[in-house]
Design an enzyme around this catalytic site. Sequence first.
Site, PDB file in Angstrom:
ATOM      1  N   LYS A   1     -44.709 -15.321  12.659  1.00 12.19           N
ATOM      2  CA  LYS A   1     -46.028 -15.890  12.935  1.00 12.19           C
ATOM      3  C   LYS A   1     -47.168 -15.074  12.329  1.00 12.19           C
ATOM      4  O   LYS A   1     -47.476 -15.217  11.148  1.00 12.19           O
ATOM      5  CB  LYS A   1     -46.184 -16.133  14.431  1.00 12.19           C
TER       6      LYS A   1
ATOM      7  N   TYR B   1     -36.830 -18.395  24.288  1.00 16.60           N
ATOM      8  CA  TYR B   1     -36.392 -19.115  23.090  1.00 16.60           C
ATOM      9  C   TYR B   1     -36.398 -18.160  21.919  1.00 16.60           C
ATOM     10  O   TYR B   1     -37.377 -17.451  21.686  1.00 16.60           O
ATOM     11  CB  TYR B   1     -37.333 -20.292  22.818  1.00 16.60           C
TER      12      TYR B   1
ATOM     13  N   ASP C   1     -37.723  -9.542  21.029  1.00 16.44           N
ATOM     14  CA  ASP C   1     -38.194 -10.638  20.178  1.00 16.44           C
ATOM     15  C   ASP C   1     -39.715 -10.713  20.266  1.00 16.44           C
ATOM     16  O   ASP C   1     -40.273 -11.153  21.270  1.00 16.44           O
ATOM     17  CB  ASP C   1     -37.551 -11.945  20.645  1.00 16.44           C
TER      18      ASP C   1
END
Length: 446
Positions: free
Chosen positions: A276, A149, A244
């Site tokens: 994050k 994702y 990613d």
Amino acid sequence: MSPAEPDRTAASRALFERARAVTPGGVNSPVRAFNAVGGTPRFIRSAQGAWLTDVDGNEYVDLICSWGPMLLGHAHPEVQASVAAAVARGTSYGAPTEPEVELAEEIVARAPVDRVRFVSSGTEATMSAIRLARGFTGRDVVVKFAGCYHGHVDSLLASAGSGLATFALPGTPGVPASSTELTLVLPYNDRAAVEKAFADHGDRIACLITEAAPGNMGVVPPEPGFNRFLAETCTRHGALFVSDEVMTGFRASRQGQWGLDGAVEGWRPDLVTFGKVMGGGFPAAAFGGRADVMAQLAPEGPVYQAGTLSGNPIATTAGLATLRLATEEVYAHVGAAADTIRSAAAEALAAAGVPYVVQSAGTMFSVFLTGAPVRDFEDASRTDQAAYAAFFHAMLDRGVYLPPSAFEAWFLSAAHDDRAVQTVLDALPSAAEAAAAAHRTTGSPA
């Protein structure tokens, strides 16, 4: 609930009803709705260290850590003090500030990138990285992996086509076929599929994007040498390799997943996305990479990207404080606590007779309720979701907040002390028994 038994979710349930009247599904990110596990989502009032407190006053050991960012624990006093000082100076200027320069320098010092551009979300980071890769190469095709994702970018919300190296189909309503017709979706950890895709379309492929270690289908680590193989394949065909690390960056290790494989094997991605941890709990993300590639971004180059709140001084201050406090000792503590809980979960599930696989990427790990190793999305999909729901609620009832989905990573922090860890250990045997009972009822295959 008996008349004498207190209602431990009344306030959360009332807030959820109010939220559903004004917000789709009552939440602002789908997994929070508890649809995958059932029951009432807990509305959190506050958090401190390793603990969450909901609006009903229930306390939980937090094994989500805001889906990764809270590496130091909630409300860390030094991060709080830095943020308070920054807020006192103003919250947004629409102009450059010193904290964004300092945070960029900190990221460049840790990660395999020469330059960094800040944005406000992981979705923006991946979207921008793909635009940059297309602009740099003059090509259009993007390769991704099923189960990885990369935010809700239209071209990346794609499901696999009818065969290997065929173009993707939209993975959700609202994404037109034209948005995914230049996306190839391949099985993860499958070298033959990658080789075929590049053999068939190599001169059209702008980039291959992958989670450095997937965590969005549960933690599915790359097989040894797989990321290096991807990097070398991209180089051979003139495509860019986009790693990613929104989830794994500065979380799996001090240098992210790259510190566990790339730094050891001697390769570097062309572009990396971050999020994050680098925001310290604030909405912040970034993408970075080779100097020659990043030089194509406006205002230095022709590829346009902009954002009003990009490099926000509060978010960059929080991220800078977090990274400066994230010492090797912090990672050692988080890793040791994760090892303890991971081992105890395995022992409890084995004792209860529940098929399971526990997989990790640095300090992150996942518990799959299936008897076979998980190397791709198809394997992950075999996990017993009903058994996980029973396991989740048994842990929640005993004061442990797990991801409300069978396909997510578990996260710990530097604030998970002996009391927090022991609370988890004490809850695991009963939760494993609950999972075993549900597994016997569903008869799900191992």
